[in-house]
Design a protein around this motif. Structure first.
Motif, PDB file in Angstrom:
ATOM      1  N   VAL A   1      -8.512  -0.848  -2.587  1.00  0.00           N
ATOM      2  CA  VAL A   1      -8.194  -0.337  -1.258  1.00  0.00           C
ATOM      3  C   VAL A   1      -6.920  -0.968  -0.701  1.00  0.00           C
ATOM      4  O   VAL A   1      -6.217  -0.349   0.106  1.00  0.00           O
ATOM      5  N   GLU A   2      -6.599  -2.191  -1.131  1.00  0.00           N
ATOM      6  CA  GLU A   2      -5.371  -2.845  -0.655  1.00  0.00           C
ATOM      7  C   GLU A   2      -4.116  -2.093  -1.094  1.00  0.00           C
ATOM      8  O   GLU A   2      -3.031  -2.306  -0.555  1.00  0.00           O
ATOM      9  N   GLN A   3      -4.267  -1.222  -2.099  1.00  0.00           N
ATOM     10  CA  GLN A   3      -3.121  -0.462  -2.606  1.00  0.00           C
ATOM     11  C   GLN A   3      -3.009   0.915  -1.953  1.00  0.00           C
ATOM     12  O   GLN A   3      -2.139   1.701  -2.305  1.00  0.00           O
ATOM     13  N   VAL A   4      -3.896   1.220  -1.002  1.00  0.00           N
ATOM     14  CA  VAL A   4      -3.946   2.554  -0.410  1.00  0.00           C
ATOM     15  C   VAL A   4      -3.573   2.498   1.071  1.00  0.00           C
ATOM     16  O   VAL A   4      -4.194   1.779   1.848  1.00  0.00           O
ATOM     17  N   SER A   5      -2.554   3.261   1.458  1.00  0.00           N
ATOM     18  CA  SER A   5      -2.213   3.377   2.879  1.00  0.00           C
ATOM     19  C   SER A   5      -2.826   4.639   3.472  1.00  0.00           C
ATOM     20  O   SER A   5      -3.273   4.654   4.620  1.00  0.00           O
ATOM     21  N   GLU A   6      -2.827   5.714   2.689  1.00  0.00           N
ATOM     22  CA  GLU A   6      -3.364   6.998   3.135  1.00  0.00           C
ATOM     23  C   GLU A   6      -3.969   7.725   1.944  1.00  0.00           C
ATOM     24  O   GLU A   6      -3.551   7.511   0.801  1.00  0.00           O
TER      25      GLU A   6
ATOM     26  N   PRO B   1       0.830  -1.213   0.000  1.00  0.00           N
ATOM     27  CA  PRO B   1       0.000   0.000   0.000  1.00  0.00           C
ATOM     28  C   PRO B   1       0.861   1.258   0.000  1.00  0.00           C
ATOM     29  O   PRO B   1       1.949   1.281   0.574  1.00  0.00           O
ATOM     30  N   LYS B   2       0.372   2.309  -0.634  1.00  0.00           N
ATOM     31  CA  LYS B   2       1.105   3.564  -0.675  1.00  0.00           C
ATOM     32  C   LYS B   2       0.119   4.731  -0.639  1.00  0.00           C
ATOM     33  O   LYS B   2      -1.078   4.568  -0.897  1.00  0.00           O
ATOM     34  N   PRO B   3       0.605   5.932  -0.334  1.00  0.00           N
ATOM     35  CA  PRO B   3      -0.279   7.093  -0.270  1.00  0.00           C
ATOM     36  C   PRO B   3      -0.862   7.432  -1.640  1.00  0.00           C
ATOM     37  O   PRO B   3      -0.205   7.247  -2.673  1.00  0.00           O
ATOM     38  N   VAL B   4      -2.088   7.924  -1.632  1.00  0.00           N
ATOM     39  CA  VAL B   4      -2.732   8.423  -2.842  1.00  0.00           C
ATOM     40  C   VAL B   4      -3.065   9.889  -2.603  1.00  0.00           C
ATOM     41  O   VAL B   4      -3.672  10.245  -1.584  1.00  0.00           O
TER      42      VAL B   4
END
Length: 327
Positions: A33-38, A2-5
């Motif tokens: 959503v699994e790719q989103v941390s923030e 996951p990384k920031p968007v």
């Protein structure tokens, strides 16, 4: 991973199955959503309670900025890694005057040491910063004798004021810095404030992935402020990540006064300016270097997490906390 968007467009945030959906007037953007941390929300975005429940369930933090790029606050989901034992240790170190002072000294020492290392790099390039270096070294020598957090804050404040006074010589007269915060009155103050906000929120996101409580800091008061631990750790990394980022942007002429807007008494980054800084910020956090102790490459984003792990070890008595040093 996951990384920031970062969301600069205005529109509506929603959920479709396990996907985050941003709907604007032009199109829909879908992100699993699994790719989103923030989520960093700079645009005028609408969302509802159902979406916040979805974000909380998935551990996604939301950071809100107003139309000038000024940090407003964060939606911080219920801690999923919270440890009662560590929370008690963290509170113990805050309530015990000597333990708190010891940690506060370490944060100030780390920050001032990184300021000196950054200035020594500038001195090696022929910049005249010897008097400022001497002042900060003198402050460093006084840290161990400071008898209160207030004394430490004063030492740090005087050192940073002297350091900022060198920016006109280091970056050019138009980037001379007399630190002002709310609202920033010129482009360089706006740039520093925005960069610091990115660091504060990046650290908040990393704290969320540990057993630490962001509300209990040691250098900064754990009072009515929602979070203070990220502000403590940020003192160490401002020279390393924010200041060096600003130096690069200005010296490469990637950013200039045309990337700023004036409204009322304040000066703020334009949307194009914010996008530019954010892109370089993400590139910085993804940059890797060889970690001496781990003997492998790590990114600066991982470095923030490792710093928090070191703090955890200090709190439970495993290993004294030694702040990160700029290589």
């Amino acid at each position: 991973m996951p990384k920031p968007v970062y969301v600069f467009s205005s529109g509506r945030l929603g959920r479709q199955a396990n996907t985050v959906v941003l709907e604007t007037a032009e199109a829909k953007r879908f992100v699993p959503v699994e790719q989103v941390s923030e989520l960093y929300l700079f645009g005028e975005v609408e969302l509802n309670k159902r979406f916040l429940e979805f974000a909380a369930q998935k551990g996604v933090l939301l950071h809100f900025f107003n139309r000038f790029g000024y940090y407003v606050g964060s939606f911080y989901p219920r801690e999923h890694l919270v440890s009662g034992h560590l929370t008690l240790k963290q509170a113990e170190h805050y309530l015990d005057a000597q333990k708190r002072l010891d940690l506060a000294r370490r944060f100030v020492e780390g920050g001032l040491e990184n300021l000196t290392r950054l200035l020594r790099k500038e001195e090696a390039k022929g910049r005249r910063v010897s008097s400022t270096l001497a002042l900060i070294r003198d402050a460093l020598a006084q840290v161990s004798a400071a008898q209160s957090v207030g004394e430490l804050m004063a030492l740090e404040g005087r050192s940073r004021e002297a350091y900022y006074a060198t920016w006109g010589d280091l970056l050019g007269e138009e980037w001379e810095l007399n630190r002002q915060r709310r609202p920033p009155r010129d482009p360089i103050n706006a740039l520093v404030s925005f960069g610091n906000s990115l660091l504060y929120t990046a650290l908040l996101a990393q704290i969320y992935q540990t057993h630490l409580d962001p509300r209990i800091g040691f250098l900064h008061e754990a009072n009515y402020r929602r979070h203070s631990l990220n502000l403590d750790v940020a003192e160490i990394f401002k020279p390393v990540l924010v200041d060096r980022l600003i130096f690069r942007l200005i010296r490469r002429q990637q950013i200039s006064p045309r990337h700023f807007l004036r409204e009322g008494d304040g000066v703020f980054l334009s949307e194009h300016g914010r996008r530019l800084v954010v892109e370089e910020w993400e590139r910085t956090l993804q940059t890797t270097y060889r970690h001496v102790r781990l003997k492998r490459s790590v990114s600066y984003r991982t470095t923030l997490r490792l710093e928090l792990y070191k703090l955890e070890k200090h709190l439970i008595g495993d290993e004294p906390y030694v702040p990160y040093r700029l290589r």
